[in-house]
Design an enzyme around this catalytic site. Sequence first.
Site, PDB file in Angstrom:
ATOM      1  N   GLU A   1       0.832  -1.203   0.000  1.00  0.00           N
ATOM      2  CA  GLU A   1       0.000   0.000   0.000  1.00  0.00           C
ATOM      3  C   GLU A   1       0.868   1.255   0.000  1.00  0.00           C
ATOM      4  O   GLU A   1       1.848   1.354   0.738  1.00  0.00           O
ATOM      5  CB  GLU A   1      -0.899  -0.028   1.241  1.00  0.00           C
ATOM      6  CG  GLU A   1      -1.930   1.066   1.315  1.00  0.00           C
ATOM      7  CD  GLU A   1      -2.870   0.898   2.499  1.00  0.00           C
ATOM      8  OE1 GLU A   1      -3.856   1.647   2.571  1.00  0.00           O
ATOM      9  OE2 GLU A   1      -2.609   0.021   3.355  1.00  0.00           O
TER      10      GLU A   1
ATOM     11  N   ASP B   1      14.134  -5.416  32.443  1.00  0.00           N
ATOM     12  CA  ASP B   1      13.792  -4.523  31.332  1.00  0.00           C
ATOM     13  C   ASP B   1      15.018  -4.120  30.509  1.00  0.00           C
ATOM     14  O   ASP B   1      15.045  -4.283  29.287  1.00  0.00           O
ATOM     15  CB  ASP B   1      13.080  -3.279  31.860  1.00  0.00           C
ATOM     16  CG  ASP B   1      11.734  -3.606  32.482  1.00  0.00           C
ATOM     17  OD1 ASP B   1      11.144  -4.619  32.081  1.00  0.00           O
ATOM     18  OD2 ASP B   1      11.289  -2.859  33.361  1.00  0.00           O
TER      19      ASP B   1
ATOM     20  N   PRO C   1      21.724   2.404  29.201  1.00  0.00           N
ATOM     21  CA  PRO C   1      21.955   2.260  30.640  1.00  0.00           C
ATOM     22  C   PRO C   1      21.471   0.873  31.084  1.00  0.00           C
ATOM     23  O   PRO C   1      20.273   0.576  31.036  1.00  0.00           O
ATOM     24  CB  PRO C   1      21.093   3.372  31.250  1.00  0.00           C
ATOM     25  CG  PRO C   1      20.866   4.345  30.123  1.00  0.00           C
ATOM     26  CD  PRO C   1      20.795   3.497  28.897  1.00  0.00           C
ATOM     27  N   LEU C   2      22.407   0.007  31.461  1.00  0.00           N
ATOM     28  CA  LEU C   2      22.110  -1.394  31.788  1.00  0.00           C
ATOM     29  C   LEU C   2      22.126  -1.561  33.298  1.00  0.00           C
ATOM     30  O   LEU C   2      23.177  -1.500  33.933  1.00  0.00           O
ATOM     31  CB  LEU C   2      23.150  -2.305  31.121  1.00  0.00           C
ATOM     32  CG  LEU C   2      22.964  -3.814  31.260  1.00  0.00           C
ATOM     33  CD1 LEU C   2      21.641  -4.272  30.649  1.00  0.00           C
ATOM     34  CD2 LEU C   2      24.133  -4.558  30.597  1.00  0.00           C
ATOM     35  N   SER C   3      20.932  -1.784  33.871  1.00  0.00           N
ATOM     36  CA  SER C   3      20.803  -1.798  35.329  1.00  0.00           C
ATOM     37  C   SER C   3      20.968  -3.180  35.945  1.00  0.00           C
ATOM     38  O   SER C   3      21.090  -3.296  37.159  1.00  0.00           O
ATOM     39  CB  SER C   3      19.424  -1.253  35.716  1.00  0.00           C
ATOM     40  OG  SER C   3      18.404  -2.170  35.315  1.00  0.00           O
ATOM     41  N   GLY C   4      20.944  -4.222  35.103  1.00  0.00           N
ATOM     42  CA  GLY C   4      20.987  -5.575  35.643  1.00  0.00           C
ATOM     43  C   GLY C   4      19.610  -6.127  35.955  1.00  0.00           C
ATOM     44  O   GLY C   4      19.484  -7.205  36.547  1.00  0.00           O
ATOM     45  N   GLY C   5      18.546  -5.400  35.539  1.00  0.00           N
ATOM     46  CA  GLY C   5      17.180  -5.876  35.727  1.00  0.00           C
ATOM     47  C   GLY C   5      16.607  -6.451  34.451  1.00  0.00           C
ATOM     48  O   GLY C   5      17.251  -6.454  33.394  1.00  0.00           O
TER      49      GLY C   5
ATOM     50  N   LYS D   1      -9.142   3.401  -2.659  1.00  0.00           N
ATOM     51  CA  LYS D   1      -9.516   2.618  -1.477  1.00  0.00           C
ATOM     52  C   LYS D   1     -10.914   3.006  -1.026  1.00  0.00           C
ATOM     53  O   LYS D   1     -11.278   4.182  -0.998  1.00  0.00           O
ATOM     54  CB  LYS D   1      -8.498   2.871  -0.356  1.00  0.00           C
ATOM     55  CG  LYS D   1      -8.610   1.937   0.840  1.00  0.00           C
ATOM     56  CD  LYS D   1      -7.443   2.151   1.797  1.00  0.00           C
ATOM     57  CE  LYS D   1      -7.482   1.166   2.951  1.00  0.00           C
ATOM     58  NZ  LYS D   1      -6.302   1.349   3.849  1.00  0.00           N
TER      59      LYS D   1
ATOM     60  N   CYS E   1      -5.810  -3.341   1.927  1.00  0.00           N
ATOM     61  CA  CYS E   1      -5.597  -3.436   3.375  1.00  0.00           C
ATOM     62  C   CYS E   1      -6.887  -3.602   4.182  1.00  0.00           C
ATOM     63  O   CYS E   1      -7.445  -4.681   4.260  1.00  0.00           O
ATOM     64  CB  CYS E   1      -4.807  -2.227   3.867  1.00  0.00           C
ATOM     65  SG  CYS E   1      -4.049  -2.474   5.506  1.00  0.00           S
TER      66      CYS E   1
END
Length: 699
Positions: A45, A360, A354-358, A114, A175
């Site tokens: 489309e 997410d 930012p890697l927090s160790g959780g 359409k 669609c």
Amino acid sequence: MGRKVTLATCSLNQWALDFEGNLERILKSIEIAKAHGAKYRLGPELEICGFGCADHFYESDTLLHSFQVLRKLLESSVTQDIICDVGMPIMHHNVRYNCRVLFLNRKILLIRPKMVMANHGNYRELRWFSPWNQLRNVEEYFLPRMIQEVTGQVTVPFGDCVLSTKDTCIGTEICEELWNPRSPHIQMGLDGVEIFTNSSASHHELRKADQRVNLIKSATTKSGGIYLYANQRGCDGDRVYYDGCAMVVINGDIVAQGAQFSLNDVEVITATLDLEDVRSYRGEVCQPNMEREPKPCHRVKVDFSFSSGDDIFLPTHQPITWHFHTPEEEISLGPACWLWDYLRRSGQAGFLLPLSGGVDSSSTACIVHSMCVLLCQAVEDGNGQVLEDVRRVVGDDSYRPQHPGELCARIFTTCYMASENSSEDTCSRARELANQIGSTHMNINIDMAVKGILGIFSVVTGRWPQFRANGGSHRENLALQNVQARVRMVLAYLFAQLSLWARGKPGGLLVLGSANVDESLTGYFTKYDCSSADINPIGGISKADLKSFLLYCVEQFQLPALTGILSAPPTAELEPLTDGHVSQTDEADMGMTYSELSVIGRLRKISKCGPFSMFCKLIHMWKDALSPTEVAQKVKHFFRMYSMNRHKMTTVTPSYHAESYSPDDNRFDLRPFLYNTRWTWQFRCIDQVSQETANTPRQ
């Protein structure tokens, strides 16, 4: 015998307003279709301009450039001797329509506007286009002069019409028309149309693919016929990922299937089918209903055949079984492809997280790792476009990725931002995961910055706020948590801009966010903290699905560090530790579990429940676990949190749309952001029913 036809459909990774790139991909798909012997090629489309142009559809430039591309297509030798079906916006009698343009050998055969607009969820087509409401009606459309010069035509048919070749009849759906209770294929089939086509720009949602497949199978199971489905693929500049799945179906059976997720910009699938199979199917199953329609389809005749006179030895495609991805596979593949499109088209040199160790932030990291796995596999498979894009991103024209971890080190930077409230457990978990996926990892201590900000406040006010654990008030406790969270955002952007500079490398990094859909729903995050990023691949995914995804990653990518992350309680680590261990947990802060939030979120958005309706449903759904009074407390607590924090959704990071109960304020979930948070009338209704229920003897 002249009854077998070879048809082609495709998935294209088009980009809004990228007219040059879109033209190249369209031509390439036509070239591939012809190489496979196809006499008809269907595309997605609005493929000429890209589906996601939004308010650019108002601009005359968009219409002008679309016709310029159409002219290039008409003039190209690639488009000769094949019927090409392309999508573009067209203005007719000063009204804009979303159209299909069918042409053959420098002649436009017809223009089909359409008739049913997508105007819900992520879609606002009625803002830019009008539906063609004149059933079976066809008018003359005066072509622009630039097109007349190529085709030699002044006018062409415009409206609800079908195309009759010398051997069959082909009709168009666009669609949303497939999803409508009055789908055009029903009446077209009853009027003898044998081939149906559908050009879509349909986005990915978890667990949605089977709905689409079942609709298409059902369309030809009922009345027979061949159904071709084309779809856009990739990120064309917005929050959604268009997920391909091009397919060909005959009489309810799938005979050709394209990929749902792929890094290929152009994917063409073809199928050779026997028209007599359609006629035989209808002759037995549909004969009693195949009566002449009161107002038959307007047929545009063309002197062209899909079949040849000598096709008896030409093999036909046989039914196949559709492979559906699991939700965990979908999370691994969809957001990864979306991230790659965003990265390569943004001109940046990688990502910072930012890697927090959780759970997410680890999920976001695993999605980037999955992206690197896909890139390495694509390069190994000989995808020249992917290799070219990778080299441009890393700034090395001779680079060739050898391993996902090695590529990850070049384009992915992770950082653990510790404060005095952070535990050694989360720090080590973040470090182990970064080591296993291969990212360039940094440990940053933010205490100096936090104390500096609080020092400024103390100089001005003469007061130094304290945490609740140290005798402070709720206001002080919340403010101190927010300062830590917001410092992390500032530092994330600083390192995203300058970390490559510090290493002597060119470019900057895109900051990735990692707030999940349930936290966005309740506002359980600090406004302008690390949730404020450039893009967020998990913002439309629930906590429960993310946990399942990480379990999948443990085995799929051999990441044992995720086992410890999954077993740890979710925590923001913004309050003081107790004996070196975390005392703050997300679910305790929110006052409800993530699984409860997921149920509430679906009732709010999908079931359209306000506070009272939600309470009435939950007293039955949760009757084995909670009393009506407890349910009332949960519902009221949720709506207080939701309404107090709804303002945060106006600034939330653009997120990958993956869930039907997403609270995304941009387009999907339109709500006020200033509420009466007391909900006095609604809560009074809940209390009355709760009291009546409590006084009613149990049977």
